[in-house]
Write an enzyme that holds these catalytic residues in place. Sequence first.
Site, short mmCIF file in Angstrom:
data_model
loop_
_atom_site.label_atom_id
_atom_site.label_comp_id
_atom_site.label_asym_id
_atom_site.label_seq_id
_atom_site.Cartn_x
_atom_site.Cartn_y
_atom_site.Cartn_z
N LYS A 131 7.81 -12.46 7.45
CA LYS A 131 8.03 -11.23 6.67
C LYS A 131 8.39 -10.11 7.64
O LYS A 131 7.64 -9.83 8.60
CB LYS A 131 6.76 -10.91 5.89
O1 G3P Z 1 2.89 -7.26 -0.39
C1 G3P Z 1 3.61 -6.10 -0.54
C2 G3P Z 1 3.39 -5.32 -1.83
O2 G3P Z 1 3.19 -6.16 -2.89
C3 G3P Z 1 2.40 -4.19 -1.74
O3 G3P Z 1 1.89 -3.80 -2.97
O4 G3P Z 1 0.15 -2.67 -4.29
O5 G3P Z 1 0.36 -2.15 -1.84
O6 G3P Z 1 2.07 -1.34 -3.45
P1 G3P Z 1 1.08 -2.41 -3.14
#
Ligand code: G3P
Length: 218
Positions: free
Chosen positions: A87
Amino acid sequence: MKFFIDTANLAQIKEAQELGILDGVTTNPSLMAKEGVVGKNNVLAHYKAICDIVDGDVSAEVISTDVQGMLREAEELCEIDPKIVIKIPIIADGIKAIKQLSAREIKTNCTLIFSSGQALLAAKAGATYVSPFIGRLDDISTEGLEIIEDIRAIFDNYGYTTEILAASIRGPMHIINCAKIGADVVTAPLSAITALLKHPLTDSGLAKFLEDAKKFNV
Ligand code: G3P
């Protein structure tokens, strides 16, 4: 549509795997920190523990911001398990790293995507997945789902095989709307996935069926 779980919590990954619908896992440094995983060896061991649970791709994020550092990290991460996907953030060095890894047939997930232009560049470089963060766009009063629609149209125009991995999912309606638009993958917290199961008419209907079924035994 593929379902990934967006967590580094082993119990939740096991629960989703046991449900039988899990296609992969995404993690990021914040999710690892949330589970108290610190120190390089512990981080690598935690990725291995995730790979041992799930059948499918497991995204592990690099923390370098220069291309050489990213490629060095990618080498180490790839040694953990064949399920590992590297990633990489959408910055100029990230694009260079994706290009090189893609030429070596190493899977990549280009993350922190907030515009269709960023997704286009990542696809052009050969990313396996792009991760648009729809919840974080919603958080700043922007329609996050629009980016999924735009990327779908752009990828379909040119036949890019890069998969749209809708990320930063906040709830079940995000998942349903991503499915309607044609996202290839959603990565969501377990709570958003299991919320798809819920309907009050299912609960009341089942309660009535079970109540009536008692009559069979008298
Ligand atoms: O994994 C990356 C992404 O899904 C992050 O989500 O909830 O931190 O905005 P969030």
